[in-house]
Design a protein around this motif. Structure first.
Motif, short mmCIF file in Angstrom:
data_model
loop_
_atom_site.label_atom_id
_atom_site.label_comp_id
_atom_site.label_asym_id
_atom_site.label_seq_id
_atom_site.Cartn_x
_atom_site.Cartn_y
_atom_site.Cartn_z
N SER A 165 54.80 76.89 31.19
CA SER A 165 54.92 77.40 32.56
C SER A 165 54.28 78.77 32.69
N PHE A 166 54.11 79.48 31.58
CA PHE A 166 53.54 80.84 31.67
C PHE A 166 52.07 80.82 32.09
N LEU A 167 51.42 79.66 32.10
CA LEU A 167 50.04 79.61 32.59
C LEU A 167 49.96 80.02 34.06
N GLY A 168 51.09 79.90 34.76
CA GLY A 168 51.13 80.32 36.15
C GLY A 168 50.94 81.82 36.33
N GLN A 169 51.02 82.58 35.23
CA GLN A 169 50.81 84.03 35.31
C GLN A 169 49.32 84.39 35.36
N LEU A 170 48.47 83.42 35.10
CA LEU A 170 47.02 83.68 35.09
C LEU A 170 46.48 83.49 36.51
N LYS A 171 46.67 84.49 37.34
CA LYS A 171 46.44 84.36 38.77
C LYS A 171 44.96 84.29 39.17
N ASN A 172 44.05 84.52 38.24
CA ASN A 172 42.64 84.43 38.58
C ASN A 172 42.01 83.10 38.17
N LEU A 173 42.82 82.20 37.62
CA LEU A 173 42.28 80.91 37.20
C LEU A 173 41.75 80.13 38.41
N THR A 174 40.56 79.55 38.26
CA THR A 174 40.04 78.61 39.23
C THR A 174 39.94 77.21 38.65
N SER A 175 39.97 77.10 37.30
CA SER A 175 39.84 75.80 36.65
C SER A 175 40.68 75.78 35.38
N ILE A 176 41.44 74.71 35.20
CA ILE A 176 42.20 74.51 33.96
C ILE A 176 42.00 73.07 33.50
N ASP A 177 41.48 72.92 32.29
CA ASP A 177 41.20 71.60 31.72
C ASP A 177 41.91 71.50 30.37
N LEU A 178 42.96 70.68 30.35
CA LEU A 178 43.74 70.47 29.12
C LEU A 178 43.65 69.01 28.69
N SER A 179 42.57 68.34 29.04
CA SER A 179 42.44 66.90 28.82
C SER A 179 42.26 66.54 27.35
N PHE A 180 42.59 65.29 27.03
CA PHE A 180 42.41 64.74 25.68
C PHE A 180 43.15 65.55 24.62
#
Length: 327
Positions: free
Chosen positions: A136-151
């Motif tokens: 859930s802490f990924l929500g702290q990265l407020k400048n993210l425009t893309s997150i890819d956690l596939s495979f």
């Protein structure tokens, strides 16, 4: 060489002789962190260029900012790096792009230290062997425009906190072992040309009603255990161009769906979709409605007759080209 020419060259020679200290662009803090990352990965051949005697901005697998010379991009691609993701990566606090891709021996969870990457725009941790939940802490990265956690082998649910990232436009969580429902809060994603890729998981339940108001660019929910009405993701005023809801248990009347003109790809195979095929689907460039409960004639016109019969087979009573003629 003449004395006059030698005197002319002396200032230039002095410049190069006195230049080394000022010419090193690499920030010393970043260099120290990079060497810790290399050590944590057991000094792999991939990072052979990471020589402490050489300016780190010239090393492979990274990029420095052209003015500040801080490390802004780190990318490890297609290698056999061992162990877990080094927590020291979180100390590269000016990173804008982090890409770890096709590193099958990289295991473990996503480090908590990533919360320090406040400038991060792109996070790609794909084709690794990561386990544990999506933190859930990924929500702290407020400048993210893309997150890819596939495979990967990530488990648990999709954290609500992703919806709090204001510019997040690409969410790729496909090919994991995720469970549970899609959080209704994901309707709050406001990124441009929104991509939501959740295929090949164990997600279940009905789609959030809040998705009625979301204008996805690309939506892939295939190969999960979703059920209920998926017609809410369509809409005449939406700009969606790609929808794949195949291999679920969706059940709705296709004849009542409002299609938008920009939709080019639609895969709905292996569901419980009923009704008839609307004429509005004739502009699609790719279609698969096989293994459903559709009935009635396939509308004549557009591209609908150009598709292979396998696009339509195993329905209740569809008829007309490319299937058998209607009786």
């Amino acid at each position: 060489m003449s004395t006059v020419r030698l005197l002319l060259l002396l200032p230039l020679l002095s410049f190069f002789l006195l230049r080394p200290a000022s010419a090193v662009r690499c920030h010393p803090e970043d260099k120290e962190v990079l060497l810790r990352i290399k050590s944590a990965l057991n000094n792999p051949y991939l990072l052979a260029s990471w020589n402490p005697d050489v300016d780190c901005c010239t090393w492979y697998s990274l990029k420095c900012h052209y003015k500040t010379h801080r490390v802004i991009s780190l990318f490890f691609l297609q290698d056999n790096l061992p162990g877990q993701i080094p927590s020291a990566i979180g100390d590269l606090t000016y990173l804008q792009d982090l890409t770890l891709h096709k590193l099958p021996n990289l295991t473990g969870p996503i480090p908590k230290s990533f919360t320090k990457l406040k400038y991060l725009n792109y996070l790609t941790l794909s084709w690794l062997n990561l386990t544990g939940p999506i933190p859930s802490f990924l929500g702290q990265l407020k400048n993210l425009t893309s997150i890819d956690l596939s495979f990967n082998k990530l488990t648990g649910g999709i954290p609500d906190t992703l919806s709090t990232i204001p510019g997040l436009g690409y969410v790729g969580l496909d090919r994991n072992q995720l469970t549970g429902k899609i959080p209704a809060s994901l309707a709050n994603l406001k990124g441009n040309s929104l991509y939501l890729i959740l295929s090949h998981n164990n997600l279940s339940g009905e789609l959030p009603a809040t998705f009625t108001g979301v204008d996805f660019g690309k939506l892939d929910l295939s190969r999960n255990r979703f059920e209920g009405d998926a017609s809410l993701v369509f809409g005449r005023n939406k700009s969606t161009f790609y929808i794949d809801i195949s291999r679920n248990q969706f059940e709705f009347d296709l004849s009542k769906v409002d299609f938008n003109g920009s939709l080019t790809t639609l895969d709905m195979n292996h569901n419980k979709i009923y009704g008839s095929i609307p004429k509005a689907m004739e502009t699609l460039q790719f279609l698969n409605v096989s293994y459903n409960r559709l009935c009635g004639p396939i509308p004549v016109g557009g591209r609908l007759q150009s598709f292979d019969y396998t696009v339509y087979f195993h329905n209740r009573c569809l008829c007309g080209a490319p299937l058998a003629s209607c009786k």
